[in-house]
Design a protein around this motif. Structure first.
Motif: not given
Ligand code: N01
Length: 545
Positions: A414-434
């Motif tokens: 992940t990048n910062l546990g919040l964003t994912h390359s290939g998935f623009p404008n998507m944020f995963t709060i308190w997801g993996p890498h928290s």
């Protein structure tokens, strides 16, 4: 906002503490936002986890929002480790105070989110087949509660009694009176539920696969003077929390030197004092090397083993409860009267470490023994961190799935546990890498604030898409993995690595470092105008505001 609106700036999934706070921030700045929530009210984890004994094992002076001084000052907890009803009441209090519900669509599950490259927006579909379009897609699913784990035990479908899962407890009271109950699982949920179920059931059998370290914690009403001092010094207190290793300000009763600098008597005296303190997890930092030196760790382990033997009267049961595990490698479990519960006449412990287990029509069979039961309670945890995300059909660019991107966890990033390359404008709060060992509420506030500020920046700079670069993802993942390799937790498989789910390939799903370093990384990326991200601009796009 109109709940029939089909095109929005932001769609948020989940109305737990993260989703609620993000909605508040976005709406305040005028972004059209809708939160979709599967349940019929706010609260997330505390909405779903209603099992008897469910409660917070982080002291509540730290387990509350800190973004609003007003909210902080208005609310006072009745006890230091409150139970689920009070936590849910708190979530409702905040939702009322900020008038959040009018922008939350309850009883609605998001089934898919597909990034449409023609319009650079997300097409998001609900389980009612409603489709909304949003520029930003944010998941606020919580790290655990959105995907409960029901193990595939032979015969599960045959059981003629009632089956419950701690993570999806019914809203109606479950009456254990006169019932023979079996609990499978002795992690945090099981340890909280077992003493409470024991009080009502005719008989309770606990099916334990791995004994774990359970640290007693004392439920006391917060001292009014302490509470007042915190409220009076809110800003200073919040700043100090951010400077602390885990986002807490617990007094450190431990010694600032290694274990074996003290004599055996001195060590026992210190351990006893920490065992008796408000939260015996203080034992984890008894000495500077408790978590880093195996002999020091075994020293504290032996102390806790002696306590278990002292508390549990039946020596065979006590033996079964003794863990053989590094102290502090798994997520610490807090207990109220947990070991004492095994002294009750109506409670027995069934060790299933080396025995086959099967569910039958009447109950559970272990080896050759049939245990007749009316209810079986699964306290078997969650498909943490990624389970909830993978339940939604998310497609990024070129129809990329998260599972595909992670190569079935063989290349988990992940990048910062919040964003994912290939998935623009998507944020995963308190997801993996928290963060693994941080005050969760302060942690999710950081994710929410970062996400909000990023969206606000993009809107103000007419950016159409933002996406993590593969290099930034590698860097963040390598950074995480390097920290994990130094951590005790890496030596013991647990849900932190997905090891609790049959067939889930192990990956390092958490950040095991300290809070100030984690926070500094986020601040640095934002202050460098989102270094590590690709942005595309649309010159036709007018600024939103
Ligand atoms: O789940 P767990 P949990 N047969 O995965 C057993 C948070 N939380 O819901 O250890 C038999 O920890 C499994 O056995 P083993 C907290 O972060 C917070 O208890 O794998 N047994 C284990 O005993 C926590 O870490 C609060 O051998 C099986 C148990 O089930 C996280 O949630 C309260 C089995 C699962 O333990 C998860 O805790 C509660 C099988 N097939 C939870 N499969 C707060 O207070 C699993 N088990 C904030």
């Amino acid at each position: 906002m109109n709940l029939n609106q089909k095109e929005l700036d932001v769609v948020v999934v989940g109305a737990g503490f993260s989703g609620m706070y993000l909605l508040h921030l976005l709406r305040k700045e005028g972004y059209s936002t809708r939160v979709f929530e599967k349940g019929d009210n706010v609260g997330g984890t505390w909405y779903w986890n209603r099992y008897p004994g469910a409660g917070c094992d982080i002291e509540t002076m730290y387990y509350c929002y800190t973004f609003s001084e007003e909210i902080f000052k208005e609310w006072t907890w009745s006890t230091s480790f409150p139970r689920q009803p009070e936590l849910l009441k708190y979530a409702n209090f905040v939702a009322d105070k900020l008038d959040l519900r009018r922008d939350i669509q309850f009883n609605t599950r998001i089934v898919s989110a597909h990034f449409d490259e023609k319009i650079n927006k997300w097409q998001i579909q609900t389980d009612d087949n409603e489709v909304v379009i949003a520029k930003y897609f944010v998941t606020a699913l919580g790290s655990l509660s959105s995907a409960t784990h029901m193990p595939n035990i032979k015969g599960l479908k045959d059981f003629e009694g009632e089956i419950y899962h701690t993570g999806k407890w019914p809203h109606e009271k479950v009456d254990f009176k006169g019932k023979r109950v079996g609990v499978i699982g002795t992690g945090s949920s099981g340890v909280q539920a077992i003493p409470e179920i024991a009080k009502g059931a005719e008989h309770l059998k606990v099916f334990q696969r791995s004994p774990q370290w359970v640290f007693p914690c004392k439920d006391e009403p917060p001292k009014p003077k302490e509470v007042q001092a915190m409220k009076d010094n809110f800003h200073n207190w919040r700043r100090r929390m951010d400077e602390s290793p885990g986002g807490f300000l617990q007094e450190n009763f431990g010694k600032p030197y290694p274990t074996f600098d003290d004599t055996r008597e001195e060590r026992q005296k210190l351990y006893e004092k920490l065992w008796q303190s408000r939260s015996a997890t203080a034992l984890l930092s008894a000495y500077t090397d408790t978590r880093t030196n195996d002999a020091a760790n075994e020293d504290v382990a032996n102390f806790i083993r002696s306590k278990i033997k002292e508390i549990v009267k039946d020596s065979t049961t006590a033996e079964k409860l003794l863990p053989n595990l590094l102290v502090g490698a798994k997520r610490p479990i807090f207990g109220k009267d947990y070991y004492e519960t095994y002294n009750r006449d109506n409670v027995s412990l069934v060790d299933i470490r080396d025995t086959s287990i099967e569910i039958t029509k009447q109950g559970i069979r272990t080896g050759d023994t049939e245990h007749e039961l009316d209810y079986i309670v699964f306290a078997t945890g969650f498909d943490g961190l990624t389970g909830g995300l993978l339940k939604i059909d998310i497609l990024g660019r070129n129809d990329l799935t998260l599972w595909g991107k992670w190569d079935g966890f063989k290349d988990f990033k992940t990048n910062l546990g919040l964003t994912h390359s290939g998935f623009p404008n998507m944020f995963t709060i308190w997801g993996p890498h928290s963060t693994a060992f941080t005050n969760a509420l302060r942690g999710l506030e950081l994710h929410v604030e970062w996400t909000f500020q990023c969206i606000d920046y993009l809107q103000k700079h007419a950016v159409e898409t933002i996406e993590a670069t593969a290099e930034a993802e590698d860097e963040w993942t390598n950074f995480n993995d390097a920290i994990a390799s130094q951590s005790l937790s890496n030596r013991v498989p647990s849900w932190y690595h997905g090891a609790n789910i049959e067939g889930k390939p192990p990956a390092n799903l958490m950040y095991f470092g300290d809070w100030p370093t984690y926070k500094a990384k986020y601040d640095e990326v934002a202050s460098k105008e989102y270094e590590g991200f690709l942005m595309t601009r649309s010159f036709e796009t007018k600024l939103k505001r």
